[in-house]
Every structure is written in structure tokens, then in C-alpha cells.
Design an enzyme around this catalytic site. Structure first.
Site, mmCIF file in Angstrom:
data_model
loop_
_atom_site.group_PDB
_atom_site.id
_atom_site.type_symbol
_atom_site.label_atom_id
_atom_site.label_comp_id
_atom_site.label_asym_id
_atom_site.label_seq_id
_atom_site.Cartn_x
_atom_site.Cartn_y
_atom_site.Cartn_z
ATOM 1 N N GLY A 156 -19.189 -26.755 -26.079
ATOM 2 C CA GLY A 156 -18.095 -27.615 -25.634
ATOM 3 C C GLY A 156 -16.840 -26.897 -25.208
ATOM 4 O O GLY A 156 -15.810 -27.537 -24.967
ATOM 5 N N ILE A 200 -25.355 -16.715 -24.389
ATOM 6 C CA ILE A 200 -25.094 -15.394 -24.968
ATOM 7 C C ILE A 200 -26.063 -14.358 -24.398
ATOM 8 O O ILE A 200 -27.256 -14.373 -24.687
ATOM 9 C CB ILE A 200 -25.200 -15.433 -26.507
ATOM 10 C CG1 ILE A 200 -24.313 -16.553 -27.069
ATOM 11 C CG2 ILE A 200 -24.825 -14.083 -27.086
ATOM 12 C CD1 ILE A 200 -22.863 -16.497 -26.628
ATOM 13 N N GLN A 210 -11.383 -4.804 -19.163
ATOM 14 C CA GLN A 210 -12.511 -3.911 -18.861
ATOM 15 C C GLN A 210 -13.772 -4.725 -18.560
ATOM 16 O O GLN A 210 -14.540 -4.365 -17.666
ATOM 17 C CB GLN A 210 -12.770 -2.942 -20.019
ATOM 18 C CG GLN A 210 -13.963 -2.019 -19.751
ATOM 19 C CD GLN A 210 -13.998 -0.800 -20.639
ATOM 20 O OE1 GLN A 210 -13.010 -0.075 -20.737
ATOM 21 N NE2 GLN A 210 -15.127 -0.546 -21.271
ATOM 22 N N GLU A 211 -13.986 -5.813 -19.312
ATOM 23 C CA GLU A 211 -15.150 -6.653 -19.034
ATOM 24 C C GLU A 211 -15.092 -7.201 -17.617
ATOM 25 O O GLU A 211 -16.094 -7.208 -16.891
ATOM 26 C CB GLU A 211 -15.208 -7.803 -20.038
ATOM 27 C CG GLU A 211 -16.339 -8.790 -19.743
ATOM 28 C CD GLU A 211 -16.370 -9.966 -20.700
ATOM 29 O OE1 GLU A 211 -17.157 -10.891 -20.457
ATOM 30 O OE2 GLU A 211 -15.604 -9.962 -21.692
ATOM 31 N N ARG A 212 -13.922 -7.660 -17.215
ATOM 32 C CA ARG A 212 -13.797 -8.248 -15.879
ATOM 33 C C ARG A 212 -13.904 -7.201 -14.783
ATOM 34 O O ARG A 212 -14.479 -7.464 -13.720
ATOM 35 C CB ARG A 212 -12.479 -9.021 -15.797
ATOM 36 C CG ARG A 212 -12.557 -10.301 -16.613
ATOM 37 C CD ARG A 212 -11.237 -10.989 -16.859
ATOM 38 N NE ARG A 212 -11.487 -12.231 -17.597
ATOM 39 C CZ ARG A 212 -10.575 -12.899 -18.279
ATOM 40 N NH1 ARG A 212 -9.326 -12.450 -18.322
ATOM 41 N NH2 ARG A 212 -10.886 -14.019 -18.912
#
Length: 381
Positions: free
Chosen positions: A130, A158, A242-244
Site C-alpha cells: 500500500g 523485492i 547511488q541507487e538512482r
């Protein structure tokens, strides 16, 4: 345009990783797509050859070099080849900073050697059914019981969810404190009450296991608290750039790979007695795409330099993620159109690239969230 961000050692690393993909991935990836998950042996081989945990100190079995350019090489080569099932990017680019920056010495000794060898595969569980991009809406709850935490809740979408041995779970630990009431707990395979649901059936990234996770009265030892209690949201915000950027690196490489494949296709494919590439429309479309691909590459490479210098801002990372992934979708759509009916056939790389690319503007923060981050930084009101 010549790239200038890499040194000779990065080129050698790229050559070695490309050989690894040829020897240990190429013959198996189609089967992994059918299975919906990669074989753990490829993780062990990647660890053995030094392609996991490049930034992890040597004392824990890592490469001992904190240089995102090595991460970029791995991501680029995986993207060029279309081996989208490999979760190495999540492992190296997303999870590694959490373990390196937040784990205490005991935790590092417990998790990092396996992280680098491929014996411990990792995941992070933020999204809930949600909440989507609204991380402050997370409902998963952890309550203290002595020295332990009792964890309840569910997560979805995930990556590495089925195969992961440890999962960093974002949970509410003090709901009264709002954004300051979240903590990060490391849940390990085999903990009672930790269950994996469906391996989700996606339209792309077929070999990459993406799962639903549930936690029912999972007793998480206090020693598995990662970072500071109540600072989970802060820890997430520190690591999201860093992920992006990792997603932007993937997008830039996917653009280059799809453009290269399409140029070769229009040279070979004939219509009305001559190659498709001889048609003016084809030349104009590819001229536009080549220009945009070059512009994306230059910007992403500059962001890599800024990240290495610890100067990449949240807003710049959002710009890189939003713009590169939107351009990736546009390019692949136009390249597929140039393939005609064959572009709709899954045996052609452009079809797989089309399906794999669609999630790029969604995960890691949607395009709309990226624009909101950038817009707020402009102080318009």
C-alpha cells in the site's frame, strides 16, 4: 564521443568481466528467464573472480577499492549483453553502502566475507503493497522484546527476494516519531516467521527474482539492528543517490546497446530493394537517437565523477535517474519501430530490451517522484 572517466585498470576489469559473462552467463540466461531465477552458482563464480564487493575492505574478502567506476563497468556490461537477471547491481551498488557505512565491526565480520564470496546474497525491503514510493507510509512494525525485536508486516516487489540470504527491512520502531521512527533490521534466511511469497510474474526482467515477503512475529536479534535506531529514514535518504545513479548507468548502457543493435539491423534489413538504413526517415530517427544517447552518456559519466568525489547531490541523482530512464524508453520504442514486425518477436534483442526497460521509470523512485525532488530544490514557493 570518447569517454574519459576510466583508467587502464578499469578497462582490464571490463575485459575480465566480459569474459566472465561469456563463460558463465551466456549459455544459461535463457534458462534462467524460463525459471524466473538465476542459479546461485553464478554468484559464487562472480565472488571467486572478484566481481562482488569491490569496495569492501580486503580484510573481509573484498576488492578494497572504493571507486564506483568498477560498479559502473559491471552494470554496463550486464546491460549491453541483456543479462537482466543478474542482481549484482543491487548487491554492489545498493546494499554494499549500507553494510560498509552502517554495520558495526561484528556485523561486518559476520556478513561481508559471504557478501564478497557470493555465499550471502542480499536484498532490501522497502516497498509495501500500500505504499509504493511513499516510504513514510510504511506499516511494517518492529516492537522491542528484551534485547530483540518482534517484526510484523509485509513487503512486495523485492528484487532478489527469493534467493536472498539476508534482507535489510525498513520497519516502524516508534510510530509516534514519524520519519524519525523508522529503523533498519537485517532479517536472515531461516528465521522463524520469515516467509517468501510469490516469485512475481513481471512483463520483463524475467530471470530476476522479484518477491513478496512476509514477517509474522519474526524475532530479530538486537545485534541485527543496522545503523542507529530511529534513523532508518535518514539512512535511506543518504544511500538513494547511488541507487538512482546505478539505474541511470543501466539506462545509458541500454541505450547504447539498443542503438548499436538497431543500426546493424537497418543496415542488413532490406525493404523496397534497398537497406532500411538508406531511407531518410531512418537516418533522421537514428540521428536524433544517437545525439540523445551521447548527451545522456556525458551527463551520467559526469555524475559518476561527482559520486566518486562525494559531491553528487540528491537533486542531481534524481535528474540523472529521471532523464536517462525516460530517454531509454523513448529510444527503445523508436528502435523497436524500426525493426517492424520483427521487433515484436521475443527472439530479437530489441523486444527483450523493450520489456526489461519499462520498469526503469518506476523502481528506485518514479519519474514523478524524481521531478518532485528536483522541483522542490528550485524553491518555487
Amino acid at each position: 564521443m570518447e569517454r574519459t572517466i576510466f583508467e587502464p585498470e578499469h578497462d582490464l576489469f571490463r575485459e575480465s568481466f566480459r569474459k566472465f559473462l561469456d563463460q558463465h552467463v551466456a549459455a544459461h540466461h535463457e534458462q534462467w528467464e524460463h525459471d524466473g531465477i538465476v542459479d546461485r552458482t553464478v554468484w559464487l563464480e562472480a565472488g571467486k573472480q572478484g566481481f562482488l564487493g569491490m569496495a569492501v575492505p580486503e580484510e573481509f574478502g573484498g576488492g578494497g577499492v572504493k571507486d564506483f567506476r568498477y560498479n559502473a563497468v559491471v552494470t554496463e556490461e550486464v546491460s549491453y549483453a541483456g543479462y537482466s537477471g543478474l542482481g549484482f547491481g543491487l548487491h554492489n551498488d545498493v546494499i554494499a553502502p549500507y553494510l560498509l557505512d552502517l554495520a558495526n565491526q561484528e556485523q561486518k565480520q559476520r556478513w561481508l566475507p559471504g557478501f564478497c564470496s557470493g555465499e550471502i546474497i542480499t536484498a532490501i525491503a522497502m516497498t509495501e503493497p500500500g505504499t509504493g514510493s511513499d516510504l513514510q507510509g510504511i506499516k511494517t512494525r518492529a516492537v522491542k522484546d528484551g534485547d530483540d525485536w518482534i517484526l510484523n508486516g509485509s513487503k512486495t516487489f523485492i528484487t532478489n527476494g527469493i534467493i536472498a540470504d539476508i534482507v535489510i527491512v525498513v520497519a516502524q520502531t516508534d510510530p509516534e516519531k514519524g520519519a524519525m521512527g523508522f529503523s533498519l533490521l537485517v532479517v536472515e534466511r531461516g528465521m522463524p516467521g520469515f516467509e517468501r511469497g510469490r516469485n512475481l510474474d513481471k512483463i520483463g526482467l524475467k530471470a530476476q527474482d522479484t518477491a513478496e515477503l512476509s514477517f509474522q512475529d519474526v524475532r530479530v536479534p538486537g545485534k541485527n539492528l543496522l545503523g542507529t535506531e530511529g534513523q532508518g529514514f535518514v539512512h535511506l535518504m543518504q544511500n538513494l543517490p547511488q541507487e538512482r545513479l546505478s539505474i541511470a548507468v543501466m539506462a545509458a548502457a541500454a541505450m547504447e546497446g539498443s542503438l548499436k543493435n538497431t543500426i546493424q539491423y537497418v543496415r542488413d534489413r532490406k525493404a523496397f530493394g534497398k537497406p532500411i538504413g538508406a531511407q531518410q526517415n531512418t537516418r533522421f530517427v537514428l540521428a536524433e537517437l544517437a545525439t540523445k544517447t551521447t548527451a545522456v552518456r556525458v551527463f551520467v559519466d559526469r555524475c559518476i565523477e561527482l559520486l566518486n568525489a562525494e559531491k553528487l547531490t540528491v537533486e542531481e541523482a534524481a535528474m540523472a535517474k529521471y532523464w536517462s530512464t525516460e530517454e531509454q524508453l523513448d529510444l527503445i520504442t523508436k528502435c523497436l519501430q524500426l525493426h517492424g514486425g520483427y521487433g515484436y518477436m521475443r527472439e530479437y534483442p530489441i523486444a527483450k530490451a523493450y520489456m526489461d526497460a519499462r520498469v526503469q521509470t518506476i523502481y528506485g523512485g518514479t519519474t514523478e517522484i524524481m521531478k518532485e525532488i528536483i522541483g522542490r530544490s528550485l524553491k518555487l514557493a
